[in-house]
Design an enzyme around this catalytic site. Structure first.
Site, mmCIF file in Angstrom:
data_model
loop_
_atom_site.group_PDB
_atom_site.id
_atom_site.type_symbol
_atom_site.label_atom_id
_atom_site.label_comp_id
_atom_site.label_asym_id
_atom_site.label_seq_id
_atom_site.Cartn_x
_atom_site.Cartn_y
_atom_site.Cartn_z
ATOM 1 N N TYR A 147 -8.617 -4.831 2.028
ATOM 2 C CA TYR A 147 -7.487 -4.905 1.106
ATOM 3 C C TYR A 147 -6.798 -3.550 1.079
ATOM 4 C CZ TYR A 147 -4.852 -5.621 -3.242
ATOM 5 O OH TYR A 147 -3.850 -5.736 -4.178
ATOM 6 N N ASP B 245 -8.180 4.252 4.419
ATOM 7 C CA ASP B 245 -7.773 3.905 3.057
ATOM 8 C C ASP B 245 -8.946 4.217 2.127
ATOM 9 O OD1 ASP B 245 -7.153 2.782 0.660
ATOM 10 O OD2 ASP B 245 -6.336 0.924 1.487
ATOM 11 N N LYS C 152 -6.894 5.213 -7.521
ATOM 12 C CA LYS C 152 -8.011 4.901 -8.433
ATOM 13 C C LYS C 152 -8.652 6.147 -9.059
ATOM 14 C CE LYS C 152 -9.125 0.356 -6.496
ATOM 15 N NZ LYS C 152 -8.784 -0.694 -7.415
HETATM 16 N N1 PLP Z 1 -6.436 0.063 -0.952
HETATM 17 C C1 PLP Z 1 -7.649 -0.269 -1.402
HETATM 18 C C2 PLP Z 1 -8.853 -0.005 -0.546
HETATM 19 C C3 PLP Z 1 -7.796 -0.854 -2.661
HETATM 20 O O1 PLP Z 1 -9.009 -1.218 -3.094
HETATM 21 C C4 PLP Z 1 -6.640 -1.074 -3.438
HETATM 22 C C5 PLP Z 1 -6.747 -1.713 -4.764
HETATM 23 O O2 PLP Z 1 -7.743 -2.230 -5.174
HETATM 24 C C6 PLP Z 1 -5.399 -0.701 -2.916
HETATM 25 C C7 PLP Z 1 -5.329 -0.122 -1.675
HETATM 26 C C8 PLP Z 1 -4.150 -0.916 -3.724
HETATM 27 O O3 PLP Z 1 -4.134 0.010 -4.763
HETATM 28 P P1 PLP Z 1 -3.277 -0.290 -6.103
HETATM 29 O O4 PLP Z 1 -3.935 -1.439 -6.793
HETATM 30 O O5 PLP Z 1 -3.356 1.012 -6.854
HETATM 31 O O6 PLP Z 1 -1.910 -0.600 -5.640
#
Ligand code: PLP
Length: 427
Positions: free
Chosen positions: A141, A238, A266
């Site tokens: 994700y 990521d 986060k």
């Molecule tokens: N990348 C990862 C690995 C994530 O777990 C998340 C959200 O859970 C995101 C990107 C997206 O972040 P946001 O919810 O702050 O847009």
């Protein structure tokens, strides 16, 4: 436990909020609780019940809630400015902090959410390489936008080819997105050898936290970086979940890796809205030279910068990550022992303060497809029973630990686990 007011609010919310406040929280467990306050590792619901929280709001609350140092930094900043839409000294201070704690990070750009920072990373990689295709992995994700919310939770029949993850995603919007199974270096090598000249970037979560906290095979992540380098492709890690969680320096420090770009959100600001993209200076030149745009009204809002600096200073404290890892280890050990005593197969996977439970498996899943064999109904039952014991868990089997979880919460959680497995054995 009483859930009277929560039930009322749930009924009202269903009338006027289409996603019922949080569709993912609603999925597996009833009643849907409404929380109105949090303190340290505890959440308090509108009916006055207290829970030890292991959701940490899906990860950000690594320093718990109501932390005096974050409160102080934010309160002081509030007196000075909310946001300026102009340069602010805290931007420089936070960038300096990030480049000092994240190994190999030379420059950073701020955003508000992980989704936005991922989009910046992709756009910068495309501009830098002059190529348009992006490669992601099944079950990963990277935010909710159309080009990347691809094969997030594919059905078994959808494995192996890119698929939309929800309604409203027109196929042309993700036709440049190529999808591979994770933890298979040969698949990456093969794709880049044949189509590397079309590919701008490969993006991966370093630990597959969004689908079962699967760990990377030895050499896999370095293999991706090397392969990208060989074919002039930008490697993007990521670290929205692993950043400031596996270690202060995230996966870069924990695994000793130096991808071209990394994305953070986060835990970076302890619950305030902040994200950062960081990496190689020469790649960021495309922004400096005006070849592409990185924008956002609230990028680097002063209050959020203050929260981020306070959070990272707290996390820089001695023994912080040793304590987080020890707590995670102790919990996993107890869960596995209690499950074995109850005659249930259970595997836990993950690293330090983020891990997942998989009922019904006997071996650690190595990628998204492996996680499909887990018994999610049994986990939903476990989660519901734990909630009645005053333990608040995420619906997907993932646990997050923060620095305000102490021996007191560990003892209470162990007891709740024992009661829960005893109830599961009886039923
Ligand atoms: N990348 C990862 C690995 C994530 O777990 C998340 C959200 O859970 C995101 C990107 C997206 O972040 P946001 O919810 O702050 O847009």
């Amino acid at each position: 436990m009483e859930h009277i007011r929560s039930e009322q609010l749930y009924a009202e919310a269903c009338e006027i909020i289409p996603c019922g406040v949080s569709s993912s929280m609603r999925k597996n467990v009833k009643p849907l609780l409404f929380f109105e306050r949090a303190d340290g590792p505890y959440y308090f619901d509108v009916d006055g019940n207290r829970y030890i929280d292991y959701t940490l709001a899906w990860g950000p609350l690594i320093a718990g809630s109501n932390h005096p140092l974050i409160n102080k930094a934010v309160a002081e900043q509030l007196q000075k400015s909310y946001t300026l839409g102009a340069q602010h000294p805290l931007e420089v201070a936070l960038a300096q902090k990030l480049t000092s704690i994240l190994p190999g990070l030379e420059q950073v750009a701020f955003s508000n959410t992980g989704s936005e920072a991922v989009q910046s990373a992709i756009r910068i990689a495309r501009t830098y390489t002059g190529r348009s295709k992006i490669v992601k992995f099944e079950g990963h994700y990277h935010g909710w936008l159309n080009n990347i919310l691809v094969s997030y939770k594919p059905q078994p029949a959808q494995l192996g080819s890119p698929s939309a993850s929800c309604g409203g995603q027109p196929a042309p919007e993700f036709e440049d997105t190529l999808v591979l199974p994770w933890n298979n270096l040969e698949a990456v090598k093969e794709l880049l050898a044949t189509r590397g000249h079309e590919i701008a970037c490969v993006i991966t979560e370093p630990v597959l936290a969004n689908s079962g906290c699967c760990m990377p095979n030895d050499g896999y992540l370095q293999g991706i970086i090397d392969c990208c380098q060989e074919h002039g492709v930008v490697s993007i890690f990521d670290e929205v979940i692993t950043g400031f969680r596996l270690a202060l320096g995230g996966a870069r420090e924990y695994f000793g890796l130096r991808p071209d770009l990394s994305v953070y959100a986060k835990a970076i600001a302890g619950g305030f809205t902040m994200a950062a993209l960081g990496g190689r200076k020469d790649i960021f030149e495309v922004i400096r030279e005006g070849k592409t745009i990185h924008a956002g009204t609230y990028n680097g809002a002063s209050v959020n910068l203050a929260a981020a600096l306070a959070t990272l200073n707290i996390l820089s404290g001695e023994n912080c990550f040793a304590q987080l890892h020890a707590y995670g280890h102790a919990l996993r050990e107890h869960l596995q022992l209690a499950a074995a005593n109850a005659g249930l197969n259970l595997v836990t996977t993950g690293a330090g303060s983020v891990f997942s439970m998989h009922f019904g498996l006997t071996e650690a899943p190595r990628n998204y497809a492996d996680t499909l064999a887990a018994d999610t109904t049994l986990f939903a039952k476990f989660r519901g029973l734990m909630l009645e014991e005053g333990i608040h868990l995420l619906p997907d089997g993932r646990w997050y630990i923060g620095i305000t979880h102490t021996d007191v919460e560990l003892a209470a959680t162990r007891q709740a686990i024992d009661h829960t497995f005893a109830a599961m054995r009886k039923s």
